[in-house]
Design a protein around this motif. Structure first.
Motif, PDB file in Angstrom:
ATOM      1  N   GLY A  16       0.955  -1.062   0.123  1.00 11.20           N
ATOM      2  CA  GLY A  16       0.065  -0.072  -0.191  1.00 11.20           C
ATOM      3  C   GLY A  16       0.755   1.323  -0.080  1.00 11.20           C
ATOM      4  O   GLY A  16       1.962   1.144   0.562  1.00 11.20           O
ATOM      5  N   ASN A  17       0.156   2.356  -0.455  1.00  5.04           N
ATOM      6  CA  ASN A  17       1.004   3.608  -0.635  1.00  5.04           C
ATOM      7  C   ASN A  17       1.052   4.338   0.844  1.00  5.04           C
ATOM      8  O   ASN A  17       0.065   4.179   1.621  1.00  5.04           O
ATOM      9  CB  ASN A  17       0.405   4.321  -1.418  1.00  5.04           C
ATOM     10  N   GLY A  18       2.178   4.952   1.177  1.00  7.26           N
ATOM     11  CA  GLY A  18       2.200   5.875   2.178  1.00  7.26           C
ATOM     12  C   GLY A  18       1.326   7.004   2.193  1.00  7.26           C
ATOM     13  O   GLY A  18       1.113   7.495   0.878  1.00  7.26           O
ATOM     14  N   ALA A  19       0.824   7.423   3.172  1.00  2.65           N
ATOM     15  CA  ALA A  19       0.042   8.771   3.192  1.00  2.65           C
ATOM     16  C   ALA A  19       0.561  10.058   3.418  1.00  2.65           C
ATOM     17  O   ALA A  19       1.444  10.155   4.202  1.00  2.65           O
ATOM     18  CB  ALA A  19      -1.122   8.517   4.199  1.00  2.65           C
ATOM     19  N   GLY A 123       4.678   1.314   1.308  1.00  8.74           N
ATOM     20  CA  GLY A 123       5.452   2.605   1.314  1.00  8.74           C
ATOM     21  C   GLY A 123       5.265   3.639   2.580  1.00  8.74           C
ATOM     22  O   GLY A 123       4.429   3.698   3.366  1.00  8.74           O
ATOM     23  N   ALA A 124       6.460   4.398   2.842  1.00 11.63           N
ATOM     24  CA  ALA A 124       6.327   5.035   4.039  1.00 11.63           C
ATOM     25  C   ALA A 124       5.553   6.394   3.982  1.00 11.63           C
ATOM     26  O   ALA A 124       5.795   7.112   2.878  1.00 11.63           O
ATOM     27  CB  ALA A 124       8.173   5.371   4.302  1.00 11.63           C
ATOM     28  N   GLY A 125       4.711   6.734   5.124  1.00 15.45           N
ATOM     29  CA  GLY A 125       4.055   7.854   5.004  1.00 15.45           C
ATOM     30  C   GLY A 125       4.981   9.105   5.025  1.00 15.45           C
ATOM     31  O   GLY A 125       6.050   8.951   5.581  1.00 15.45           O
ATOM     32  N   ASN A 126       4.391  10.381   5.206  1.00 19.12           N
ATOM     33  CA  ASN A 126       5.124  11.671   5.056  1.00 19.12           C
ATOM     34  C   ASN A 126       5.613  11.752   6.496  1.00 19.12           C
ATOM     35  O   ASN A 126       6.754  12.594   6.843  1.00 19.12           O
ATOM     36  CB  ASN A 126       4.306  12.954   4.633  1.00 19.12           C
ATOM     37  N   GLN A 127       5.209  11.163   7.674  1.00 21.50           N
ATOM     38  CA  GLN A 127       5.947  11.422   8.908  1.00 21.50           C
ATOM     39  C   GLN A 127       7.304  11.057   8.888  1.00 21.50           C
ATOM     40  O   GLN A 127       8.030  11.637   9.652  1.00 21.50           O
ATOM     41  CB  GLN A 127       5.265  10.474   9.985  1.00 21.50           C
ATOM     42  N   HIS A 128       7.712  10.056   7.937  1.00 18.94           N
ATOM     43  CA  HIS A 128       9.110   9.812   8.127  1.00 18.94           C
ATOM     44  C   HIS A 128      10.199  10.643   7.277  1.00 18.94           C
ATOM     45  O   HIS A 128      11.289  10.594   7.537  1.00 18.94           O
ATOM     46  CB  HIS A 128       9.334   8.588   7.318  1.00 18.94           C
ATOM     47  N   PHE A 139       4.999  14.961   0.572  1.00 22.78           N
ATOM     48  CA  PHE A 139       5.275  13.633  -0.137  1.00 22.78           C
ATOM     49  C   PHE A 139       5.397  12.540   0.558  1.00 22.78           C
ATOM     50  O   PHE A 139       5.880  12.361   1.678  1.00 22.78           O
ATOM     51  CB  PHE A 139       6.321  13.825  -1.228  1.00 22.78           C
ATOM     52  N   ALA A 140       5.187  11.329   0.022  1.00 26.30           N
ATOM     53  CA  ALA A 140       5.187   9.890   0.721  1.00 26.30           C
ATOM     54  C   ALA A 140       5.804   8.759  -0.324  1.00 26.30           C
ATOM     55  O   ALA A 140       5.699   9.302  -1.620  1.00 26.30           O
ATOM     56  CB  ALA A 140       4.030   9.720   1.449  1.00 26.30           C
ATOM     57  N   LYS A 141       6.042   7.690  -0.044  1.00 24.67           N
ATOM     58  CA  LYS A 141       6.609   6.711  -1.064  1.00 24.67           C
ATOM     59  C   LYS A 141       5.406   5.757  -1.173  1.00 24.67           C
ATOM     60  O   LYS A 141       4.572   5.348  -0.388  1.00 24.67           O
ATOM     61  CB  LYS A 141       7.852   5.913  -0.196  1.00 24.67           C
ATOM     62  N   PRO A 142       5.283   5.327  -2.390  1.00 26.93           N
ATOM     63  CA  PRO A 142       4.418   4.368  -2.788  1.00 26.93           C
ATOM     64  C   PRO A 142       4.861   3.014  -2.282  1.00 26.93           C
ATOM     65  O   PRO A 142       5.987   2.733  -2.370  1.00 26.93           O
ATOM     66  CB  PRO A 142       4.150   4.466  -4.344  1.00 26.93           C
ATOM     67  N   GLY A 143       4.008   2.103  -2.422  1.00 24.13           N
ATOM     68  CA  GLY A 143       4.187   0.699  -1.957  1.00 24.13           C
ATOM     69  C   GLY A 143       5.153  -0.037  -3.012  1.00 24.13           C
ATOM     70  O   GLY A 143       5.125   0.477  -4.221  1.00 24.13           O
ATOM     71  N   LYS A 372      11.779   3.214 -11.197  1.00 27.21           N
ATOM     72  CA  LYS A 372      10.210   3.200 -10.985  1.00 27.21           C
ATOM     73  C   LYS A 372       9.752   3.425  -9.610  1.00 27.21           C
ATOM     74  O   LYS A 372       8.649   4.431  -9.583  1.00 27.21           O
ATOM     75  CB  LYS A 372       9.765   1.827 -11.433  1.00 27.21           C
ATOM     76  N   LYS A 373      10.160   2.972  -8.573  1.00 23.27           N
ATOM     77  CA  LYS A 373       9.626   3.475  -7.120  1.00 23.27           C
ATOM     78  C   LYS A 373      10.146   4.922  -6.830  1.00 23.27           C
ATOM     79  O   LYS A 373       9.230   5.627  -6.410  1.00 23.27           O
ATOM     80  CB  LYS A 373      10.289   2.491  -6.283  1.00 23.27           C
ATOM     81  N   LEU A 374      11.151   5.405  -7.118  1.00 19.85           N
ATOM     82  CA  LEU A 374      11.491   6.700  -6.889  1.00 19.85           C
ATOM     83  C   LEU A 374      10.556   7.724  -7.903  1.00 19.85           C
ATOM     84  O   LEU A 374      10.135   8.611  -7.098  1.00 19.85           O
ATOM     85  CB  LEU A 374      12.940   6.918  -7.319  1.00 19.85           C
ATOM     86  N   VAL A 375      10.389   7.419  -8.842  1.00 17.33           N
ATOM     87  CA  VAL A 375       9.366   8.411  -9.579  1.00 17.33           C
ATOM     88  C   VAL A 375       8.125   8.273  -9.260  1.00 17.33           C
ATOM     89  O   VAL A 375       7.404   9.387  -9.191  1.00 17.33           O
ATOM     90  CB  VAL A 375       9.452   8.021 -11.305  1.00 17.33           C
ATOM     91  N   GLY A 376       7.506   7.363  -9.007  1.00 23.04           N
ATOM     92  CA  GLY A 376       6.309   7.181  -8.266  1.00 23.04           C
ATOM     93  C   GLY A 376       6.062   7.773  -6.906  1.00 23.04           C
ATOM     94  O   GLY A 376       4.880   8.289  -6.521  1.00 23.04           O
ATOM     95  N   SER A 377       7.225   8.025  -6.210  1.00 20.48           N
ATOM     96  CA  SER A 377       6.957   8.523  -4.916  1.00 20.48           C
ATOM     97  C   SER A 377       7.499   9.854  -4.838  1.00 20.48           C
ATOM     98  O   SER A 377       7.442  10.803  -3.662  1.00 20.48           O
ATOM     99  CB  SER A 377       8.088   7.760  -3.865  1.00 20.48           C
TER     100      SER A 377
END
Length: 424
Positions: A16-19, A123-128, A139-143, A372-377
């Protein structure tokens, strides 16, 4: 029909995507980031079910997908992990990656459990991403995506003893006499085109599974007849009983037949040729068998093989044969076709390439799972997120790789759906 191979598509769940969320509460004007993490995607897990005997079910359903992880929420709430997908397979199933041919799992023992495709991390939420200088990360990270592959399933019969030999030498008759199996029996070649299984019950505590392997012919190691399909069924057996027509009733030479079959085993798989083997000299009730047995026994026993004269049709000598086989089986280890250690080395090699750079016409293309993960996040409308993106590709070595390929200012770089001009 006995189904011994199948091709299926397997997809583990995506993480799942981070929020992206900020704390909102009465009387608190500017709360900090509280976006939760995404849940992990479900794994695809194979479990050995001793109640299954074929791969028949995989003919009708070819695609299998585990649940995705849920997205993160506000108030530091993490998303729920996706449920694992459990796929039951019969004992003796070998799982290969179709693309590489690599053995992923050798599923032998009832209850054995193996993860074939791993679910993606959440994915990591924006709290991180909050720092003293970046207090409002937008911004946050997608899964991560779950692993996916086309897998080849091969069912190699899980029998303790395999009956081998030319067609029509009496293997099916022996199986029918010593077990409750009822194979099709007739006086013509290749009566058995599918392996038959039967249980030999010695007493309350001793017994074993016997397989009547379809007849091997000369050239089987090259796939002549149904060679490869026949031969692979013997790979798991602990002990081979080599059945020969000692009477030579069809004008065959028992010694030559014995040598041909062993030569086919050696050419197909040298390890299989070394498998313990005893000889059943069948059709002793036919005229001429006694004379042939004396010559045959002298030749074969000099090579270290033990010969048992039997008559499957009249049930003579079979008791001694199966009692000896039962004793040998107790002394022999299980046959495993691969090891977990070998798999680990292969998995590591796959994960070593984070990106690939190539040139298509005048465009520099950068691809890879990490990219791919970096671009998506990345939120490219947010200055801090864009800075994070630039630092990441420089740290990873992408900028150096582009410069080594001769990129100049103003050249176009493409990363999936993202295109931008390169500036130092």
């Amino acid at each position: 029909m006995f189904i011994d191979s199948a091709k299926i598509y397997i997809k583990a769940g995506d993480g799942g995507n981070g929020a992206v969320s900020f704390h909102r509460e009465k009387y608190i004007n500017k709360g900090g980031p509280d976006g939760g993490d995404g849940g992990k995607g479900g794994d695809v897990v194979f479990i050995v079910d001793e109640g299954l005997r074929t791969l028949q079910d995989f003919r009708y359903k070819r695609r299998y997908k585990a649940e995705n992880g849920q997205n993160g929420g506000s108030s530091n709430c993490s998303g729920k992990g996706g449920g694992d997908l459990i796929i039951k397979v019969p004992p003796g199933t070998l799982v290969r990656d179709e693309q590489t041919g690599r053995i992923i799992a050798d599923l032998v023992k009832p209850g054995q459990r193996t993860v074939i495709a791993k679910g993606g991390r959440g994915g990591a939420g924006n709290q991180h991403f909050a720092t003293p200088t970046r207090q409002v990360p937008n911004f946050a990270k997608p899964g991560d995506p779950g692993e996916e592959l086309w897998a080849i399933l091969e069912l190699k019969l899980l029998a303790d003893v395999g009956l081998i030999g030319f067609p029509n030498v009496g293997k099916s008759t022996i199986l029918s006499m010593v077990t409750a199996a009822q194979p099709k029996i007739a006086n013509y070649h290749f009566t058995t085109i599918d392996p038959n299984l039967g249980v030999v019950n010695i007493d309350a505590e001793n017994g074993f599974v016997m397989a009547d392997i379809p007849g091997i012919i000369e050239g089987a190691h090259e796939g002549v007849g149904l060679g490869h399909e026949f031969l692979k069924h013997i790979e798991r057996t602990k002990l081979l009983i080599h059945v020969v027509d000692i009477s030579g009733s069809e004008g065959r030479d028992p010694i030559k037949d014995f040598e041909i079959i062993n030569e086919e085993l050696k050419k197909y798989n040298p390890v299989l040729f070394e498998r313990p083997q005893i000889v059943a000299a069948n059709k002793m009730d036919v005229t001429g068998a006694e004379e042939n047995l004396e010559v045959f026994r002298k030749s074969v026993e000099s090579q270290g093989y033990q010969v048992f004269p039997v008559s499957a049709a009249s049930n003579k000598g079979l008791k001694e044969l199966v009692y000896y086989a039962a004793q040998r089986i107790k002394e022999l280890p299980d046959t495993i076709l691969t090891s977990d250690e070998e798999d680990e080395v292969l998995y590591t090699a796959v994960e070593e390439e984070p990106f690939e750079v190539r040139k298509e016409n005048d465009i520099f293309v950068v691809e890879g799972n990490w990219v791919k993960k970096l671009v998506g996040s990345t939120n490219f409308d947010n200055y801090e997120s864009l800075q994070y993106f630039q630092r990441s590709i420089k740290r990873k070595g992408i900028v150096d790789a582009l410069e080594n390929m001769g990129i100049n200012e103003g050249d176009t770089v493409k990363m999936y759906d993202l295109e931008f001009e390169y500036f130092r």
